[in-house]
Scaffold this motif. Structure first.
Motif, PDB file in Angstrom:
ATOM      1  N   ARG A 164       0.837  -1.202   0.000  1.00 13.49           N
ATOM      2  CA  ARG A 164       0.000   0.000   0.000  1.00 13.49           C
ATOM      3  C   ARG A 164       0.872   1.252   0.000  1.00 13.49           C
ATOM      4  O   ARG A 164       0.545   2.248  -0.656  1.00 13.49           O
ATOM      5  CB  ARG A 164      -0.922  -0.024   1.220  1.00 13.49           C
ATOM      6  N   GLN A 165       1.984   1.198   0.720  1.00 12.83           N
ATOM      7  CA  GLN A 165       2.874   2.356   0.730  1.00 12.83           C
ATOM      8  C   GLN A 165       3.439   2.625  -0.667  1.00 12.83           C
ATOM      9  O   GLN A 165       3.577   3.775  -1.076  1.00 12.83           O
ATOM     10  CB  GLN A 165       4.018   2.156   1.725  1.00 12.83           C
ATOM     11  N   ARG A 166       3.737   1.562  -1.386  1.00 17.82           N
ATOM     12  CA  ARG A 166       4.236   1.743  -2.748  1.00 17.82           C
ATOM     13  C   ARG A 166       3.202   2.464  -3.606  1.00 17.82           C
ATOM     14  O   ARG A 166       3.529   3.365  -4.383  1.00 17.82           O
ATOM     15  CB  ARG A 166       4.591   0.389  -3.365  1.00 17.82           C
ATOM     16  N   SER A 167       1.940   2.084  -3.445  1.00 13.89           N
ATOM     17  CA  SER A 167       0.867   2.750  -4.175  1.00 13.89           C
ATOM     18  C   SER A 167       0.753   4.211  -3.744  1.00 13.89           C
ATOM     19  O   SER A 167       0.527   5.102  -4.572  1.00 13.89           O
ATOM     20  CB  SER A 167      -0.461   2.020  -3.933  1.00 13.89           C
ATOM     21  N   ASP A 168       0.940   4.465  -2.422  1.00 18.91           N
ATOM     22  CA  ASP A 168       0.894   5.837  -1.915  1.00 18.91           C
ATOM     23  C   ASP A 168       1.983   6.701  -2.548  1.00 18.91           C
ATOM     24  O   ASP A 168       1.758   7.877  -2.860  1.00 18.91           O
ATOM     25  CB  ASP A 168       1.081   5.845  -0.394  1.00 18.91           C
ATOM     26  N   LEU A 174       8.274   7.269   6.368  1.00 17.30           N
ATOM     27  CA  LEU A 174       8.913   6.158   7.054  1.00 17.30           C
ATOM     28  C   LEU A 174       8.793   4.941   6.155  1.00 17.30           C
ATOM     29  O   LEU A 174       7.707   4.391   5.987  1.00 17.30           O
ATOM     30  CB  LEU A 174       8.256   5.884   8.414  1.00 17.30           C
ATOM     31  N   PRO A 175       9.896   4.506   5.521  1.00 13.26           N
ATOM     32  CA  PRO A 175       9.846   3.354   4.621  1.00 13.26           C
ATOM     33  C   PRO A 175       9.575   2.068   5.411  1.00 13.26           C
ATOM     34  O   PRO A 175      10.313   1.745   6.343  1.00 13.26           O
ATOM     35  CB  PRO A 175      11.246   3.323   3.994  1.00 13.26           C
ATOM     36  N   LEU A 176       8.540   1.350   5.049  1.00 12.12           N
ATOM     37  CA  LEU A 176       8.173   0.147   5.792  1.00 12.12           C
ATOM     38  C   LEU A 176       9.070  -1.048   5.483  1.00 12.12           C
ATOM     39  O   LEU A 176       9.418  -1.812   6.375  1.00 12.12           O
ATOM     40  CB  LEU A 176       6.717  -0.216   5.491  1.00 12.12           C
ATOM     41  N   ASP A 177       9.435  -1.207   4.243  1.00 18.90           N
ATOM     42  CA  ASP A 177      10.264  -2.347   3.855  1.00 18.90           C
ATOM     43  C   ASP A 177      11.443  -1.840   3.038  1.00 18.90           C
ATOM     44  O   ASP A 177      11.244  -1.229   1.982  1.00 18.90           O
ATOM     45  CB  ASP A 177       9.446  -3.347   3.034  1.00 18.90           C
ATOM     46  N   PRO A 178      12.676  -2.061   3.486  1.00 15.42           N
ATOM     47  CA  PRO A 178      13.837  -1.494   2.799  1.00 15.42           C
ATOM     48  C   PRO A 178      13.933  -1.876   1.323  1.00 15.42           C
ATOM     49  O   PRO A 178      14.274  -1.044   0.492  1.00 15.42           O
ATOM     50  CB  PRO A 178      15.021  -2.058   3.599  1.00 15.42           C
ATOM     51  N   GLU A 224      12.885   0.426  -4.390  1.00 14.42           N
ATOM     52  CA  GLU A 224      12.378   0.490  -5.758  1.00 14.42           C
ATOM     53  C   GLU A 224      11.279   1.547  -5.872  1.00 14.42           C
ATOM     54  O   GLU A 224      11.224   2.309  -6.840  1.00 14.42           O
ATOM     55  CB  GLU A 224      11.823  -0.879  -6.167  1.00 14.42           C
ATOM     56  N   ALA A 225      10.422   1.593  -4.852  1.00 16.21           N
ATOM     57  CA  ALA A 225       9.267   2.504  -4.910  1.00 16.21           C
ATOM     58  C   ALA A 225       9.680   3.968  -4.900  1.00 16.21           C
ATOM     59  O   ALA A 225       9.058   4.802  -5.564  1.00 16.21           O
ATOM     60  CB  ALA A 225       8.333   2.217  -3.733  1.00 16.21           C
ATOM     61  N   LEU A 240      12.053   8.905   8.163  1.00 20.33           N
ATOM     62  CA  LEU A 240      11.873   8.775   9.599  1.00 20.33           C
ATOM     63  C   LEU A 240      12.298   7.369  10.028  1.00 20.33           C
ATOM     64  O   LEU A 240      11.644   6.389   9.665  1.00 20.33           O
ATOM     65  CB  LEU A 240      10.408   9.032   9.967  1.00 20.33           C
ATOM     66  N   SER A 241      13.417   7.280  10.727  1.00 19.38           N
ATOM     67  CA  SER A 241      13.884   6.062  11.406  1.00 19.38           C
ATOM     68  C   SER A 241      14.356   4.922  10.508  1.00 19.38           C
ATOM     69  O   SER A 241      15.186   4.123  10.931  1.00 19.38           O
ATOM     70  CB  SER A 241      12.801   5.507  12.351  1.00 19.38           C
ATOM     71  N   ASN A 242      13.858   4.788   9.306  1.00 15.24           N
ATOM     72  CA  ASN A 242      14.188   3.648   8.461  1.00 15.24           C
ATOM     73  C   ASN A 242      14.772   4.133   7.138  1.00 15.24           C
ATOM     74  O   ASN A 242      14.548   5.281   6.734  1.00 15.24           O
ATOM     75  CB  ASN A 242      12.932   2.815   8.213  1.00 15.24           C
ATOM     76  N   LEU A 243      15.486   3.240   6.437  1.00 16.24           N
ATOM     77  CA  LEU A 243      16.189   3.639   5.219  1.00 16.24           C
ATOM     78  C   LEU A 243      16.031   2.586   4.130  1.00 16.24           C
ATOM     79  O   LEU A 243      16.229   1.399   4.380  1.00 16.24           O
ATOM     80  CB  LEU A 243      17.680   3.809   5.536  1.00 16.24           C
ATOM     81  N   PRO A 244      15.670   2.981   2.904  1.00 13.07           N
ATOM     82  CA  PRO A 244      15.620   2.013   1.800  1.00 13.07           C
ATOM     83  C   PRO A 244      16.996   1.416   1.514  1.00 13.07           C
ATOM     84  O   PRO A 244      18.022   2.104   1.641  1.00 13.07           O
ATOM     85  CB  PRO A 244      15.134   2.865   0.615  1.00 13.07           C
ATOM     86  N   SER A 245      17.028   0.175   1.115  1.00 13.72           N
ATOM     87  CA  SER A 245      18.282  -0.532   0.863  1.00 13.72           C
ATOM     88  C   SER A 245      19.100   0.144  -0.230  1.00 13.72           C
ATOM     89  O   SER A 245      18.581   0.491  -1.293  1.00 13.72           O
ATOM     90  CB  SER A 245      18.000  -1.982   0.440  1.00 13.72           C
ATOM     91  N   GLY A 246      20.387   0.322   0.061  1.00 14.39           N
ATOM     92  CA  GLY A 246      21.311   0.818  -0.943  1.00 14.39           C
ATOM     93  C   GLY A 246      21.293   2.316  -1.154  1.00 14.39           C
ATOM     94  O   GLY A 246      22.066   2.825  -1.972  1.00 14.39           O
ATOM     95  N   TYR A 247      20.455   3.040  -0.436  1.00 13.28           N
ATOM     96  CA  TYR A 247      20.371   4.481  -0.642  1.00 13.28           C
ATOM     97  C   TYR A 247      21.570   5.189   0.003  1.00 13.28           C
ATOM     98  O   TYR A 247      22.004   4.821   1.095  1.00 13.28           O
ATOM     99  CB  TYR A 247      19.061   5.042  -0.069  1.00 13.28           C
ATOM    100  N   LYS A 248      22.085   6.199  -0.706  1.00 10.67           N
ATOM    101  CA  LYS A 248      23.261   6.936  -0.257  1.00 10.67           C
ATOM    102  C   LYS A 248      22.880   8.362   0.122  1.00 10.67           C
ATOM    103  O   LYS A 248      22.144   9.041  -0.593  1.00 10.67           O
ATOM    104  CB  LYS A 248      24.320   6.977  -1.358  1.00 10.67           C
TER     105      LYS A 248
END
Length: 353
Positions: free
Chosen positions: A98-102, A117-121, A126-127, A141-149
């Motif tokens: 749902r967050q991806r759709s948001d 706040l990214p729910l799944d890295p 990708e989203a 907020l608190s979380n980070l997508p995988s591989g982001y610099k």
């Protein structure tokens, strides 16, 4: 931060001990030193530059709660100061799909800044990629997508001063039992960045700063609904506990039920985050001696400021933390307002009079 469900994946984080000392701090995903949120601020000149540019922002939250409402309020007030319209606000209900759709919906509004706040890295990486390509400034907020610099993909991560929350809980419990005695430690038995750091900070502080206090019982908890059952077992085996630390307010309510069922008015309780049941017990002189909270409104303000500074081409710190505060019966009205930017529940205010 109020925790109702565990995030699908956690930001890799740790507690860093300064060499040769017991001083510790909250650190970022790659060991970045924390920058106080107060240092992330817009000048009058910045505000003047931002106004009348037609900039827009989007707030893409993981859930709805008093906490997210307070973060939103802080962000909206800072954006309003700069004349930035909040065009989109969403609630993913802890659902990564749902967050991806948001995110896709928000991008259609062409925001210049996104707070989320990214729910799944993995899913989030990708989203949010299209937002990065579009040049949208991202603050997490608190979380980070995988591989982001930092700098190229996002402007900043903003979170609580997690170590200070655990430390202040330890200090408050120690004070309530006179600096000596036996305590129980109920921690979050799951891999989750926020609670893991807070819990470990409590334990570290007790072990290093209070030699006359011993943690004699430890219990992990993953389901708050089992808190009363687990606390009852702990109290049965350790009826002489002077205090108990509980990982957050919801399971602390279950611990209070166990104490009441056993007629125990002596054991002091400290927990993290603000909630009406535990606050009501505290102001009525019950077992709860203190609640340690984050400054959620300040989290939102700092997130918005970081995004806008990035929009101006200014350098932003990779990892930003907002202060913690200890709320007691004496400061419950002010503490609630400072943390959540709203009045404490009427029941709490009335009981505190």
């Amino acid at each position: 931060m109020i925790i109702k469900k565990m995030l699908a994946a956690a930001l890799a984080g740790s507690l860093m001990l300064a060499a040769g000392s017991a001083i510790a701090q909250t650190v970022g995903p790659s060991g970045e030193a924390a920058t106080p949120s107060a240092d992330v601020a817009l000048s009058d000149a910045d505000i003047g530059t931002l106004k009348d540019k037609g900039y827009k922002a989007a707030l893409l939250w993981h859930t709805s709660s008093d906490f997210t409402n307070a973060v939103s309020a802080g962000a909206k007030d800072e954006f309003a100061r700069a004349g930035v319209e909040v065009a989109v606000t969403t609630d993913a209900g802890f659902d990564a799909a749902r967050q991806r759709s948001d995110i896709e919906t928000a991008l259609a509004a062409k925001p210049n800044v996104i707070l989320a706040l990214p729910l799944d890295p993995v899913t989030s990486a990708e989203a949010f990629r299209q937002a990065v390509k579009d040049g949208t400034k991202l603050v997490f907020l608190s979380n980070l997508p995988s591989g982001y610099k930092h700098g190229s993909d996002y402007a900043a991560i903003v979170t609580d001063d997690l170590f200070q929350m655990g430390k202040q809980a330890a200090d408050a419990l120690a004070k309530s039992i006179g600096g000596k005695g036996k305590v129980g430690y109920i921690f979050h038995d799951a891999t989750y960045y926020v609670t893991n750091q807070r819990d470990q900070a409590f334990k570290t502080t007790i072990e290093k700063s209070y030699p006359d206090i011993k943690i004699v019982a430890e219990q992990g908890i993953s389901d708050p609904a089992r808190a009363e059952e687990l606390a009852s077992a702990m109290l049965l085996q350790n009826p002489d506990l002077d205090g108990i630390y509980v990982t957050w307010a919801e399971p602390a309510d279950g611990v209070l039920s166990a104490l009441r069922s056993s007629g125990n008015a002596k054991t002091k309780v400290v927990t993290l985050d603000l909630a009406e049941p535990v606050a009501l017990d505290m102001v009525k002189g019950g077992n709860v001696t203190a609640l340690v909270a984050d400054k959620a409104y300040e989290l939102g303000r700092a997130m918005a400021a970081a995004g806008l500074k990035s929009l101006l081409g200014q350098q932003t710190p990779a990892f930003v933390v907002a202060p913690a505060l200890t709320v007691t019966k004496d400061n419950v009205a002010d503490g609630w307002k400072e943390s959540l930017n709203r009045d404490a529940p009427k029941s709490v205010l009335d009981a505190a009079k």
